[in-house]
Design a protein around this motif. Structure first.
Motif, PDB file in Angstrom:
ATOM      1  N   ARG A 184      37.984  47.296  44.760  1.00  0.00           N
ATOM      2  CA  ARG A 184      38.502  48.533  45.121  1.00  0.00           C
ATOM      3  C   ARG A 184      39.444  48.881  46.258  1.00  0.00           C
ATOM      4  N   ARG A 228      37.809  48.953  36.197  1.00  0.00           N
ATOM      5  CA  ARG A 228      38.377  50.246  36.722  1.00  0.00           C
ATOM      6  C   ARG A 228      37.808  51.317  36.137  1.00  0.00           C
ATOM      7  N   SER A 229      37.396  51.582  35.113  1.00  0.00           N
ATOM      8  CA  SER A 229      36.791  53.015  34.827  1.00  0.00           C
ATOM      9  C   SER A 229      35.701  53.471  35.349  1.00  0.00           C
ATOM     10  N   GLY A 272      36.232  51.774  39.657  1.00  0.00           N
ATOM     11  CA  GLY A 272      37.297  52.032  40.528  1.00  0.00           C
ATOM     12  C   GLY A 272      38.059  50.913  40.994  1.00  0.00           C
ATOM     13  N   ARG A 303      40.792  47.785  41.361  1.00  0.00           N
ATOM     14  CA  ARG A 303      42.073  47.697  41.198  1.00  0.00           C
ATOM     15  C   ARG A 303      42.454  46.032  40.822  1.00  0.00           C
ATOM     16  N   ARG A 310      41.518  42.669  38.631  1.00  0.00           N
ATOM     17  CA  ARG A 310      40.642  41.985  37.554  1.00  0.00           C
ATOM     18  C   ARG A 310      39.404  41.171  38.250  1.00  0.00           C
TER      19      ARG A 310
END
Length: 569
Positions: free
Chosen positions: A430, A459-460, A463, A465, A467
């Motif tokens: 994050r 991500r969903s 949160g 950023r 992989r």
């Protein structure tokens, strides 16, 4: 019985090695085992560096610190023992060994894999154990057919102390009866020393390890199958009369043959045992006596056995565009039945400090896969709950038996530690601990198949950023029986939903903090993987070996699989 001659019966002063171990931007270390007390010298680029040997049991070792180098240097080197040049060997068919320091502007190429048995490289050995992927790559590199890697990370089971090859059994039989416990398994330090000589002594691999930096971490077979699986296992082994000597020999030889090479020169100076070697070297004179480190190393092993938090086997390597954090997921476990964790509190605190951003890629090496195939993760979580007695003593005994017999003891079976590490990784992803890396990649072995898994809701739901990926490469040379391959494939694909259905209907089985899926694999070939940094992207290629034209000694490098991981998913 008097011990027979050393396993290599060396005609010269060099017994095993040299091995190029730590590599940094301006320094490196070179490890050797010698036939006797000596001074070992490394020469490169018109300079030389020396270190006296130290002794453990009746074996002699040196770790030479090569410092003052330039970033991105590429230097041929040679090794001398008491003034006699011993490496490279005269007439060697292999290129001269080189020291290549880290260049922050050069994309990282990192090899990784685990599980390598030691059997001959002939038709029978290749039939029973497959072609050695490490040796195949060594031959290809020697021929100039592949780009040169920066580092190889061996992620467990470098030696098999409980499944010994014929040559090892012959050595054991020369010093004790195979009919007495522990039979053909390794018993003590002397036998471990022989086992390492078999693992690292053949021509091509010995050359490769002299010129390619390596880092290592143990797994269970380095000591014994299921090492530290559970408190029940620990108590059962503690009642075995030969276990203590085996564990002391295993941990002590691991410190000598594997662990100290993982450390930077600065970390060596801070190590409570190795600091004695440096102190002795600084005060030696013309009448200096070789330092006997036997009691200090064995005392460390005894203390680690009783209190794992007194010493750390985990470590970190900075590679310029990436950081590699290698985690001990065997010796640092908490096994109390009412609180099981893969890592003790001290180890968790250390790991928490290492997992930060501000690098392109954060790589976490752990011998056991953090993200198992989802179906297998649920099976281990269910077994863990049953083993605690949630459904009675009979079910608990059955679950414990299953845990030990089919190795249900990965991160899923230590849920507290799994959640703790997951939270750390998500904090990095994050961007809460510096700029979020493009990827956080767990590198693992152990399971005798190779695959890639990825968190699908990073991500969903969280949160993130970055992989979050699991990449597994196993085995280097120890193929999984074909009957088991069907089961492993099922847990990666067909059994995912049924196992999740069962797990969701138990109030005691914890829900995973994220969802992941196997995106590629599994593959069951002997192979060695190479991760290559391509800016914010990554690629991973798994390579194996194939015998063509009946030439068992010179297998051809083949590509098993390849995966590209673009930044952003």
């Amino acid at each position: 019985m008097t011990d027979p001659a050393p396993p290599q019966d060396p005609t010269g002063p060099l017994v095993l090695g040299p091995m190029l171990r730590y590599i940094g931007e301006t320094d490196a270390t070179v490890w050797v085992e010698t036939a006797g007390s000596a001074v070992v010298t490394v020469r490169a680029g018109g300079h030389e560096w020396s270190a006296p040997t130290f002794r453990v049991e009746r074996h002699h070792y040196a770790l030479v610190v090569v410092d003052g180098l330039e970033p991105g240097a590429d230097l041929e080197y040679a090794v001398s023992i008491d003034g006699t040049r011993v490496w490279p060997e005269p007439g060697s068919p292999f290129p001269a060994p080189r020291i290549r320091t880290i260049d922050r502007h050069r994309p990282t190429r990192l090899l990784f894999g685990s599980c390598r048995t030691t059997v001959p490289h002939d038709r029978e050995g290749n039939r029973t154990n497959g072609v050695d992927a490490l040796r195949t790559l060594a031959l290809a590199l020697a021929r100039g057919e592949q780009e040169w890697p920066d580092l190889v990370a061996f992620l467990g089971d470098q030696v098999y102390a409980d499944e010994t090859p014929e040559a090892m059994r012959e050595f054991i039989a020369s010093r004790r009866s195979l009919d007495e416990p522990p039979g053909s398994e390794i018993k003590d330090y002397e036998e471990y020393a022989y086992l390492y000589s078999l693992a690292w002594g053949d021509d091509a691999n010995r050359w490769l390890l002299s010129t390619l930096p390596s880092c290592m971490i143990f797994d269970d077979h380095d000591i014994r199958d299921d090492w530290n699986t559970s408190w029940s296992w620990h108590e059962e082994m503690g009642r075995t009369p030969w276990w203590h000597e085996r564990l002391m020999g295993g941990l002590s030889s691991y410190w000598v043959y594997q662990h100290i090479g993982n450390l930077s020169p600065g970390q060596l100076a801070e190590d409570e045992v190795y600091a004695r070697v440096l102190e002795a070297a600084a005060t030696e004179g013309p009448d200096a006596v070789e330092l006997d480190l036997t009691e200090a190393v064995f005392d460390l092993s005894r203390r680690v056995d009783r209190h794992p938090d007194v010493y750390r086997y985990s470590y970190r390597r900075d590679l310029g565009d990436s950081r590699l954090v290698v985690v001990d997921s065997r010796a640092a476990r908490v096994l109390e039945p009412d609180h099981r964790s893969m890592l003790d509190p001290a180890e968790l605190r250390w790991l928490d400090e290492q997992l930060t951003g501000d690098v392109d890629h954060l790589l976490i090496g752990t011998s056991l896969p953090f993200l198992l195939p989802p179906g297998l993760h649920d099976l281990e979580s269910i077994d863990e709950v049953l083993a605690t007695g949630a459904r009675g003593r009979l079910a608990a005994r059955a679950a414990e038996k299953a845990r030990q017999s089919i190795d249900l003891e990965h991160w899923a079976a230590f849920n507290d530690g799994f959640v703790d590490v997951f939270d750390m990784v998500m904090s990095v992803a994050r961007g809460e601990r510096g700029a979020a890396p493009a990827s956080v990649v767990f590198l693992s072995g152990d399971v005798h198949n190779s695959y890639v898994a990825e968190v699908v809701d990073a991500r969903s739901r969280h949160g993130a950023r970055s992989r979050i990926v699991q990449a597994v490469c196993s085995p280097i040379r120890n193929p999984m029986p074909r009957t088991v391959r069907v089961m492993m494939s099922a847990f990666a694909r067909g059994l995912v939903r049924p196992m999740r259905f069962v797990a969701e209907r138990s109030k005691r089985v914890p829900d995973p903090p994220c969802t992941w899926t196997v995106t590629d694999g599994p593959w069951f070939d002997n192979c060695l993987a190479q991760l290559t940094v391509q800016g914010r992207d990554l690629s991973i290629v798994w390579r194996g070996g194939e015998v063509r034209g009946g030439d068992e000694e010179h297998p051809v490098l083949t590509t098993v699989a390849g995966v590209r991981l673009p930044a952003g998913g």
